[in-house]
Scaffold this active site. Structure first.
Site, PDB file in Angstrom:
ATOM      1  N   LYS A  22       0.829  -1.210   0.000  1.00  0.00           N
ATOM      2  CA  LYS A  22       0.000   0.000   0.000  1.00  0.00           C
ATOM      3  C   LYS A  22       0.860   1.255   0.000  1.00  0.00           C
ATOM      4  O   LYS A  22       0.677   2.164  -0.822  1.00  0.00           O
ATOM      5  CB  LYS A  22      -0.905   0.016   1.237  1.00  0.00           C
ATOM      6  N   PRO A 124       3.851  16.233  10.935  1.00  0.00           N
ATOM      7  CA  PRO A 124       3.841  17.590  10.390  1.00  0.00           C
ATOM      8  C   PRO A 124       4.363  17.658   8.966  1.00  0.00           C
ATOM      9  O   PRO A 124       5.191  16.864   8.537  1.00  0.00           O
ATOM     10  CB  PRO A 124       4.753  18.363  11.346  1.00  0.00           C
ATOM     11  N   ASP A 308       4.689   0.482  12.111  1.00  0.00           N
ATOM     12  CA  ASP A 308       3.469  -0.099  11.554  1.00  0.00           C
ATOM     13  C   ASP A 308       3.263  -1.559  11.942  1.00  0.00           C
ATOM     14  O   ASP A 308       2.255  -2.166  11.572  1.00  0.00           O
ATOM     15  CB  ASP A 308       3.472   0.026  10.022  1.00  0.00           C
ATOM     16  N   ILE A 330       8.254   6.716  17.067  1.00  0.00           N
ATOM     17  CA  ILE A 330       7.918   7.374  15.803  1.00  0.00           C
ATOM     18  C   ILE A 330       6.690   8.262  15.963  1.00  0.00           C
ATOM     19  O   ILE A 330       6.713   9.441  15.626  1.00  0.00           O
ATOM     20  CB  ILE A 330       7.690   6.337  14.688  1.00  0.00           C
ATOM     21  N   ARG A 400      -8.440   0.195   4.562  1.00  0.00           N
ATOM     22  CA  ARG A 400      -7.484   1.124   3.973  1.00  0.00           C
ATOM     23  C   ARG A 400      -6.153   0.440   3.678  1.00  0.00           C
ATOM     24  O   ARG A 400      -5.401   0.902   2.823  1.00  0.00           O
ATOM     25  CB  ARG A 400      -7.246   2.317   4.906  1.00  0.00           C
TER      26      ARG A 400
END
Length: 423
Positions: A22, A124, A308, A330, A400
């Protein structure tokens, strides 16, 4: 909203085909904006985030055709004349910001809404903005949109990222490919998705050296051509399914999986008692001896342990022998799955960016709520080894990033089903 119901019913045995990544595909698709010739991606994952990026590119004038049930994407930017990325699309997905660099390089201007995505902490845009300004862009924030122009065109520069941001590295790779002169990216991200994007851009005629290291050199060219490129295998999906037999037991073959993409993750699997064997077609994963052992985890940029895969690893540690400490370096808000695992009987204490998990013999099924993409699948993993029924609510997050998760796990013997929602 859809729900996924899991009933823990013992070991998993079977084969799971790993999809294209992805995160790689979401970076490759905006590269279509850089050329008037078609860019074709094979091995594309069929996910809602990919559909969102398709919608965004189409709104910018890119022609997108999905073939072979969506696994091949053919994109043509020859008539891409719109440079405004609208809030209604961008708010759905963080990766939408990856059109900023290509739009500036192609049109010399871009208006891009600040992006959305999972609520896992601050990500950011200032690293992207500062780096693009060093290439000659002028950027200001007005009414929630970044208004960017490059009056004299983009020009090569030496850019030293304060943090090895994957998204900023990807944006700058694409922008610098069409800039005048040479760009040097220092402290660049080293993730496999960066290498995959660079390989695709090189096929398109870009001049890039050093992808996969912390220093990347890009020599700008006047134009890029079309290309055909296979999306690299999804290392996060691979890692997720490697943990399924660690929780539920059994033996699972992951077809198309690549061990070289996983960095420090596989070292932790070995330390906690999970056996991984490489085959001609992928990987075979199983536990060595019953319950796994507790291990400590610190998330870091690649090749360190991926953020992740932190939620999924926490799910495994909930029934490990001993106590583990997981430190998230992270994202500062990425333990939202912990209270849901506690509902299933886990013993977890969270203090800031550190979670301490004391393993229990067995988790119990319970109604739980998915809070973000990786939290969603961590709850499904936990449910595979739990007693009774677990109902995972709000699984739109899951769609997703994971393609047909209930079908893939179901094919290995998991008692899992999706219940369609009313909306």
């Amino acid at each position: 909203m859809d729900k996924i119901v899991v009933r823990g019913n013992g070991p998993l045995n079977g084969r799971i085909e790993i999809s294209g990544a992805k995160n790689a595909c979401l970076a490759l698709m905006p590269a279509a904006l850089l050329s008037e010739e078609p860019l074709t991606l094979t091995n594309a994952p069929r996910l809602s985030d990919i559909r969102t990026m398709t919608t965004l590119l189409q709104s910018l004038g890119v022609e997108v055709a999905a073939m072979q049930a969506g696994k091949v994407l053919s994109m043509s930017g020859h008539s891409a004349d719109n440079h405004v990325a609208d809030y209604d699309i961008v708010r759905k997905m963080r990766a939408s910001n990856l059109v900023l660099g290509p739009l500036l390089a192609r049109h010399g201007q871009a208006v891009v809404s600040l992006p959305g995505g999972c609520a896992i902490g601050a990500r950011p845009m200032d690293i992207h903005i500062t780096a693009l300004e060093q290439l000659g862009a002028e950027i200001e924030l007005r009414d929630g949109y970044l208004h960017a122009t490059a009056p004299g065109g983009l020009k090569g520069a030496v850019i030293d990222f304060r943090f090895a941001s994957v998204g900023a590295t990807e944006n700058l790779l694409m922008a610098a490919s069409l800039a005048k002169g040479t760009t040097l990216l220092k402290n660049a991200a080293r993730e496999p998705e960066i290498v995959d994007l660079a390989d695709c851009l090189i096929k398109m005629g870009a001049r890039i050296e050093g992808a996969g290291t912390d220093t990347i050199t890009i020599e700008g060219v006047d134009r890029l051509r079309g290309a055909t490129h296979p999306v690299v295998a999804d290392r996060i999906e691979t890692g997720t399914y490697m943990l399924a037999p660690a929780i539920a037991g059994g033996e699972v073959e992951l077809v198309g999986a690549r061990l070289d993409l996983l960095g420090a993750f596989t070292e932790k699997l070995d330390a906690c008692g999970i056996e991984v064997t490489q085959t001609n077609t992928g990987l075979v994963v199983k536990r060595r001896n019953g319950r796994v052992d507790a291990v400590n985890v610190v998330t870091e940029v690649f090749p360190g342990f991926p953020t992740d895969l932190q939620a999924q690893m926490m799910a495994v540690m909930c029934t490990a022998k001993g106590t583990s400490v997981l430190e998230e370096r992270i994202f500062e808000n990425r333990f939202m799955h912990a209270p849901e695992l506690v509902r299933m009987g886990a013993q977890i204490e969270v203090h800031g960016g550190v979670a301490t998990v004391t393993g229990v013999d067995k988790l119990r099924g319970a109604p739980v709520m998915a809070t973000d993409l990786r939290a969603s699948v961590s709850l499904i993993l936990a449910a595979l080894g739990a007693e009774g029924e677990t109902v995972v609510n709000r699984v739109y997050h899951l769609d997703r990033g994971y393609e047909r998760v209930e079908e893939k796990l179901g094919a290995c013997g998991a008692d899992i089903e999706r219940i369609q929602g009313d909306d």
